[in-house]
Structure formats: structure tokens, C-alpha cells
Design a protein around this motif. Sequence first.
Motif, PDB file in Angstrom:
ATOM      1  N   VAL A   1       0.863  -1.170   0.000  1.00 46.70           N
ATOM      2  CA  VAL A   1       0.000   0.000   0.000  1.00 46.70           C
ATOM      3  C   VAL A   1       0.906   1.227   0.000  1.00 46.70           C
ATOM      4  O   VAL A   1       1.758   1.368   0.888  1.00 46.70           O
ATOM      5  CB  VAL A   1      -0.920   0.022   1.243  1.00 46.70           C
ATOM      6  CG1 VAL A   1      -1.762   1.276   1.277  1.00 46.70           C
ATOM      7  CG2 VAL A   1      -1.799  -1.202   1.286  1.00 46.70           C
ATOM      8  N   HIS A   2       0.724   2.089  -0.994  1.00 45.38           N
ATOM      9  CA  HIS A   2       1.548   3.294  -1.059  1.00 45.38           C
ATOM     10  C   HIS A   2       1.084   4.289   0.000  1.00 45.38           C
ATOM     11  O   HIS A   2      -0.076   4.692   0.019  1.00 45.38           O
ATOM     12  CB  HIS A   2       1.470   3.944  -2.442  1.00 45.38           C
ATOM     13  CG  HIS A   2       2.247   5.219  -2.525  1.00 45.38           C
ATOM     14  ND1 HIS A   2       3.616   5.247  -2.500  1.00 45.38           N
ATOM     15  CD2 HIS A   2       1.837   6.505  -2.584  1.00 45.38           C
ATOM     16  CE1 HIS A   2       4.027   6.498  -2.550  1.00 45.38           C
ATOM     17  NE2 HIS A   2       2.960   7.287  -2.607  1.00 45.38           N
ATOM     18  N   VAL A   3       2.002   4.675   0.870  1.00 44.18           N
ATOM     19  CA  VAL A   3       1.721   5.641   1.926  1.00 44.18           C
ATOM     20  C   VAL A   3       2.460   6.922   1.571  1.00 44.18           C
ATOM     21  O   VAL A   3       3.688   6.964   1.578  1.00 44.18           O
ATOM     22  CB  VAL A   3       2.167   5.112   3.305  1.00 44.18           C
ATOM     23  CG1 VAL A   3       1.842   6.118   4.395  1.00 44.18           C
ATOM     24  CG2 VAL A   3       1.523   3.770   3.589  1.00 44.18           C
ATOM     25  N   GLU A   4       1.705   7.950   1.247  1.00 45.15           N
ATOM     26  CA  GLU A   4       2.289   9.227   0.835  1.00 45.15           C
ATOM     27  C   GLU A   4       2.994   9.928   1.987  1.00 45.15           C
ATOM     28  O   GLU A   4       4.045  10.540   1.820  1.00 45.15           O
ATOM     29  CB  GLU A   4       1.189  10.136   0.273  1.00 45.15           C
ATOM     30  CG  GLU A   4       1.691  11.365  -0.399  1.00 45.15           C
ATOM     31  CD  GLU A   4       2.283  11.099  -1.781  1.00 45.15           C
ATOM     32  OE1 GLU A   4       3.154  11.878  -2.194  1.00 45.15           O
ATOM     33  OE2 GLU A   4       1.878  10.118  -2.439  1.00 45.15           O
ATOM     34  N   TYR A   5       2.405   9.853   3.177  1.00 53.77           N
ATOM     35  CA  TYR A   5       2.929  10.558   4.346  1.00 53.77           C
ATOM     36  C   TYR A   5       3.084   9.548   5.484  1.00 53.77           C
ATOM     37  O   TYR A   5       2.101   9.114   6.065  1.00 53.77           O
ATOM     38  CB  TYR A   5       1.978  11.682   4.766  1.00 53.77           C
ATOM     39  CG  TYR A   5       1.568  12.573   3.621  1.00 53.77           C
ATOM     40  CD1 TYR A   5       2.417  13.572   3.153  1.00 53.77           C
ATOM     41  CD2 TYR A   5       0.345  12.393   2.985  1.00 53.77           C
ATOM     42  CE1 TYR A   5       2.053  14.377   2.093  1.00 53.77           C
ATOM     43  CE2 TYR A   5      -0.025  13.200   1.925  1.00 53.77           C
ATOM     44  CZ  TYR A   5       0.829  14.189   1.479  1.00 53.77           C
ATOM     45  OH  TYR A   5       0.471  14.981   0.423  1.00 53.77           O
ATOM     46  N   LEU A   6       4.327   9.192   5.779  1.00 58.79           N
ATOM     47  CA  LEU A   6       4.606   8.158   6.779  1.00 58.79           C
ATOM     48  C   LEU A   6       5.451   8.720   7.907  1.00 58.79           C
ATOM     49  O   LEU A   6       6.462   9.386   7.668  1.00 58.79           O
ATOM     50  CB  LEU A   6       5.330   6.974   6.138  1.00 58.79           C
ATOM     51  CG  LEU A   6       5.760   5.858   7.092  1.00 58.79           C
ATOM     52  CD1 LEU A   6       4.535   5.180   7.723  1.00 58.79           C
ATOM     53  CD2 LEU A   6       6.622   4.840   6.366  1.00 58.79           C
TER      54      LEU A   6
END
Length: 183
Positions: free
Chosen positions: A143-148
Motif C-alpha cells: 500500500v503506497h503511503v504518501e505521508y509516513l
Amino acid sequence: MELDDVRDDLTDVLISKEQIAGKIGELARRIERDYDDQRPLLVGVLKGAVMVMADLARELRIHIDMDWMAVSSYGAGTKSSGVVRILKDLDTDLTGRHVLIVEDIIDSGLTLSWLLQNLERRGAASVRICALLRKPDAAKVDVHVEYLGFDIPNEFVVGYGLDYAERYRNLKGVAVLAPHVYE
């Protein structure tokens, strides 16, 4: 509640309240740049994301809208069941909206992957993810997490919204829960 208040229930402190505050500030600055000309809808995932959502919303220097959704794949246990249930749906129409899902933690990614697809199907202009914590070793789907915020070990953690049996959510940091508490 301070971490020292329940020290006997914890094995390791992973992230302090100061580290969390600093990271929330960093994420807010990135979100402000990315949504500068838009008014994003922050969708908090109950109950765990309450602390992240509240602190992130207060830190942002742009106009936002907020809504809440509750989904579950855990029940009362410590491992995801893999079956997603909507416990509380959104009140906001997503058509044409720029949605930012705000999560406390990503374990397997199964629930978040399902939620991302669900919100995209509702006609959102865009759907991105902001998560305070991620367990890369627990991932079953990408799952692409833009803000981690932080990558953490695959341990059962509590604090800053994360709970075990509705306890420990109000801890001012993130720590590993001692096995004697849940076994």
C-alpha cells in the motif's frame, strides 16, 4: 497517561511524545505544500487514529474538512482477522474531493488496501494515505503511503491511540506491550 505510569505492562518504548510531535509537524508541512490549492477532506479511521488526526489537524495551516470512518479487522485480538467490517461510515459525499486517509498504524495493509479502493470507488478526485506507524515486516499487500511517520518492528504496540482491549490509547508515546498482558 505517561509511559512510566504503566511501565510494568511495557517491554520497550519505541517512540516518545516529543518524537511524535516533531514528526506530525514534518508531515503537516508536506501536506500543506501538496494541498496548497485544495481543501482536503481528512478521513480519520476510528478509533486508533483519533490522536494522530487531532494533532495533525491542529498542526495544519490550511483549511481542511474532517470526517470519520470506523472499520475493523481485529475484534478483541492482537492479530488482524483479514475480514473488514464497516462499523461507522462517512457522512461526507466524496465525489470530486481530495481525500487524505489518516491512520494510526499499518500492519498487514489488508484493511487499508480495502479502504483505499472503497473510497476511490465513491468518486473521490484523489485518495492518499497518512499513517503515523507502519510495520514493514507484517505487510501482506503493498500500500503506497504518501505521508509516513515511522517504520516500527512487527511487535504488538500500544499508545497514542493504539490499544489493547480499549486500554493504553491515552499513553503519550508508543511502546511494545508486554506479552504477559495479553497471553
